[in-house]
Motif scaffolding. Structure first.
Motif: not given
Length: 169
Positions: A9-12, A20-21, A102-105, A127-131
């Motif tokens: 899992i990757i992201g901000h 997002v959390e 991928i979550i945001g990022g 999709k709804n996580s931005g970035g």
């Protein structure tokens, strides 16, 4: 005993929104419920929330951190791999997962996404996580169209989809 599936899992990193959390936490829970090992970059933000969710659900978490000392990892990492590689560890992370969510990022997430893409790892973006997740969902990263980044709407759908992709390769 067969090898366990490993999901990256990757992201901000750093501060993330409560939304997002929640997505990252729930994705970690779903990874743990699936019996897969959760791999992250082991730091804050999405990585911390995903590891927290996996730990709360009884899962195994691995953090591959850029620093050379394990103390930099978040508290929810069962196994810490202090790479000492700085940003180059993005490639190690990408190749450690059988599939990627991928979550945001931001740019670091994009670097990991590119490494996974070049090595044809299955990739799912919430999709709804931005970035980066929002920008590249349902897209290819380049003209080669090696693998499509599959856009999904929920943590449950993300884990279900990535497991299907991993098991079909």
């Amino acid at each position: 005993m067969p090898k366990k599936i490993q999901i990256l899992i990757i992201g901000h990193n750093g501060n993330i929104t409560p939304e997002v959390e929640k997505i990252a936490y729930e994705t970690g829970v779903e990874v743990a419920k699936s019996g897969a090992v959760l791999i992250t970059g082991g730091l804050d933000g999405v990585m911390n929330a995903a590891c927290h969710g996996a730990k709360d659900a009884g899962g195994l978490t691995v953090g591959i951190i850029p620093q050379s000392e394990a103390s930099f990892a978040n508290q929810y990492c069962d196994i810490v791999i202090p790479s000492g590689m700085g940003l180059a560890r993005d490639f190690l992370n990408a190749l450690s997962g059988d599939g990627v969510i991928i979550i945001g990022g931001g740019s670091g997430t994009l670097s990991e996404t590119c490494a996974a893409y070049m090595h044809k790892r299955p990739i799912v973006a919430i999709k709804n996580s931005g970035g980066i997740a929002e920008k590249y969902a349902d897209q290819y990263l380049d003209h080669r169209k090696s693998i499509q980044i599959i856009g999904v709407s929920s943590p449950k759908e993300a884990v279900k989809t990535i497991l299907e992709k991993i098991n079909s390769t």
